[in-house]
Design a protein around this motif. Structure first.
Motif, PDB file in Angstrom:
ATOM      1  N   LYS A 103       1.363  -8.902  -8.228  1.00 43.03           N
ATOM      2  CA  LYS A 103       2.273  -9.794  -8.797  1.00 43.03           C
ATOM      3  C   LYS A 103       3.644  -8.973  -9.365  1.00 43.03           C
ATOM      4  N   ILE A 104       3.258  -7.442  -9.474  1.00 43.36           N
ATOM      5  CA  ILE A 104       4.598  -6.890  -8.976  1.00 43.36           C
ATOM      6  C   ILE A 104       4.397  -5.684  -7.963  1.00 43.36           C
ATOM      7  N   ILE A 105       5.174  -5.726  -7.106  1.00 41.95           N
ATOM      8  CA  ILE A 105       5.516  -4.495  -6.463  1.00 41.95           C
ATOM      9  C   ILE A 105       6.822  -4.255  -6.665  1.00 41.95           C
ATOM     10  N   LEU A 106       5.864  -2.411  -6.377  1.00 41.37           N
ATOM     11  CA  LEU A 106       7.453  -1.779  -7.044  1.00 41.37           C
ATOM     12  C   LEU A 106       7.453  -0.169  -6.077  1.00 41.37           C
ATOM     13  N   ALA A 107       6.488  -0.350  -5.183  1.00 42.16           N
ATOM     14  CA  ALA A 107       6.981   0.507  -3.508  1.00 42.16           C
ATOM     15  C   ALA A 107       8.226   0.180  -2.700  1.00 42.16           C
ATOM     16  N   SER A 108       8.427   1.427  -2.586  1.00 40.82           N
ATOM     17  CA  SER A 108       9.492   0.340  -0.699  1.00 40.82           C
ATOM     18  C   SER A 108      10.154   1.032  -0.501  1.00 40.82           C
ATOM     19  N   GLU A 109      10.085   0.553   0.460  1.00 40.36           N
ATOM     20  CA  GLU A 109       9.664   1.573   2.010  1.00 40.36           C
ATOM     21  C   GLU A 109      10.561   2.621   2.943  1.00 40.36           C
ATOM     22  N   GLY A 110      10.242   3.503   2.321  1.00 40.66           N
ATOM     23  CA  GLY A 110      10.793   4.971   2.755  1.00 40.66           C
ATOM     24  C   GLY A 110      10.598   5.526   1.305  1.00 40.66           C
ATOM     25  N   ALA A 111      10.070   5.715   0.547  1.00 36.59           N
ATOM     26  CA  ALA A 111      10.196   6.116  -0.621  1.00 36.59           C
ATOM     27  C   ALA A 111       8.900   7.642  -1.084  1.00 36.59           C
ATOM     28  N   ALA A 112       9.873   7.880  -1.416  1.00 39.49           N
ATOM     29  CA  ALA A 112       8.390   9.397  -2.223  1.00 39.49           C
ATOM     30  C   ALA A 112       8.242   8.358  -2.950  1.00 39.49           C
ATOM     31  N   VAL A 113       6.725   9.325  -3.608  1.00 39.28           N
ATOM     32  CA  VAL A 113       6.076   8.743  -3.608  1.00 39.28           C
ATOM     33  C   VAL A 113       5.007   9.817  -4.150  1.00 39.28           C
ATOM     34  N   GLU A 114       4.136  10.090  -5.890  1.00 36.19           N
ATOM     35  CA  GLU A 114       3.636  10.874  -6.135  1.00 36.19           C
ATOM     36  C   GLU A 114       2.188  10.378  -6.336  1.00 36.19           C
TER      37      GLU A 114
END
Length: 124
Positions: A103-114
């Protein structure tokens, strides 16, 4: 206002989706509330399941010949790969914990994540 009219009004108000009514006339004031004015967090629920980052790193859709495609409203199965998190030459898969609809995509290619950061939400 007589008690019969007031009683009829109260009976009618229970059949509507009104949450609050205020009536003022000739010095008479009547307030009727059918919902809590300050709802608690426990009054709400959500059926979406969060897909969280398995580690601190950089999110990507692919790794060495294994690119994946994700788009909103696509069907996913439990265990489907939704991307990868790379940290210090180590790559961890981001997989769907449940079967459902993305339903929801928050991730984007090349993004730093915790670690533990929501990357997607799936509706079972």
């Amino acid at each position: 206002m007589d008690t019969k009219t007031l009683s009829d009004f109260i009976a009618w108000s229970k059949t509507t989706d009104l949450q609050e009514v205020v009536f003022k006339k000739d010095g008479v004031s009547v307030e009727i509330s059918t919902a809590a004015k300050n709802p608690k967090a426990s009054d709400f629920s959500c059926k979406l399941t969060a897909v969280k980052a398995p580690a601190v790193g950089i999110y990507g859709l692919g790794k060495k010949g294994k690119a994946v495609t994700v788009k909103e409203n696509m069907a996913v199965k439990q265990g489907d790969i939704l991307g990868y998190v790379e940290m210090n030459k180590t790559v961890k898969e981001v997989s769907s914990p449940v079967k459902g609809t993305l339903k929801i995509i928050l991730a984007s290619e090349g993004a730093a994540v915790e670690y533990g950061q929501p990357l997607f939400f799936i509706e079972p």
